[in-house]
Design a protein around this motif. Sequence first.
Motif, PDB file in Angstrom:
ATOM      1  N   THR A 107       2.698   2.641  -6.764  1.00 39.22           N
ATOM      2  CA  THR A 107       3.407   3.915  -6.852  1.00 39.22           C
ATOM      3  C   THR A 107       4.796   3.658  -7.423  1.00 39.22           C
ATOM      4  O   THR A 107       5.206   2.526  -7.626  1.00 39.22           O
ATOM      5  N   GLN A 112       1.611   0.617  -2.148  1.00 41.29           N
ATOM      6  CA  GLN A 112       1.319   1.357  -0.923  1.00 41.29           C
ATOM      7  C   GLN A 112      -0.101   1.029  -0.465  1.00 41.29           C
ATOM      8  O   GLN A 112      -1.056   1.188  -1.215  1.00 41.29           O
ATOM      9  N   ALA A 154      -1.420   7.604   1.470  1.00 37.78           N
ATOM     10  CA  ALA A 154      -0.629   6.379   1.381  1.00 37.78           C
ATOM     11  C   ALA A 154      -0.083   6.073   2.775  1.00 37.78           C
ATOM     12  O   ALA A 154       0.615   6.898   3.364  1.00 37.78           O
TER      13      ALA A 154
END
Length: 226
Positions: A107, A112, A154
């Motif tokens: 990300t 994540q 996430a």
Amino acid sequence: MRRSQGFTLVELLVAIAVMSMLALLSWRAIDGMTRTQTLTQERSDGLLRLQSALGQWIADLDAVLDTGEVTPVDFNGQTLRITRRDSAETGLDSPGVRVVAWALRPTAAGGQWSRWQSGPLRQRDELARAWQRAADWGRGASGTALAGADSSLAVIGVDRWQLFFHRGETWGNPLSSVGTEAAGGNTPASNSMPNGVRLQLTLTGTQGLSGDLLRDWARPTLEAGR
């Protein structure tokens, strides 16, 4: 008549300087307390997220269901895919199945550790499509990677994650065939269920937590002495 007395200019300047120093010291103390409180809160929130993630990780592995159609626990070096019982339908005679996937996804804020799950599945073709969508999601595919009741979350920032399967007598690479031999022969059992799964995470430190974390899971139906 007595002459009235007051502060001299020097005394007034000294008093102002002392008050300024006290105000500066007080501000620094308050600022330090605020920073400490913020850091403590960040670490507390990060710890709660991590505990929740590990709890879900263990729950997914505990609920593994071998459908006979796909490997119940499969790791391709990037994504861990699991077929598990649908916890919302455990009271039914024929509970539904969900496909769950765990992967490290990039990300803008860094890596994540993320979880994906399908909606409830009851047909073979639904299971096959969900199994493929889980693999596509782990590779970072978009668009068709999420469909219908699929969801993705996430969980926590990590720099790296590693998995080890316990098969035979030792921990090893999940992609290795060592310990997967079928009983009475030397042919590897491709759908062999590991006796245990070892998870190793390297936390980024951006959420108040850093360092390596190790968590072992043992198969609930594992017989004593194995």
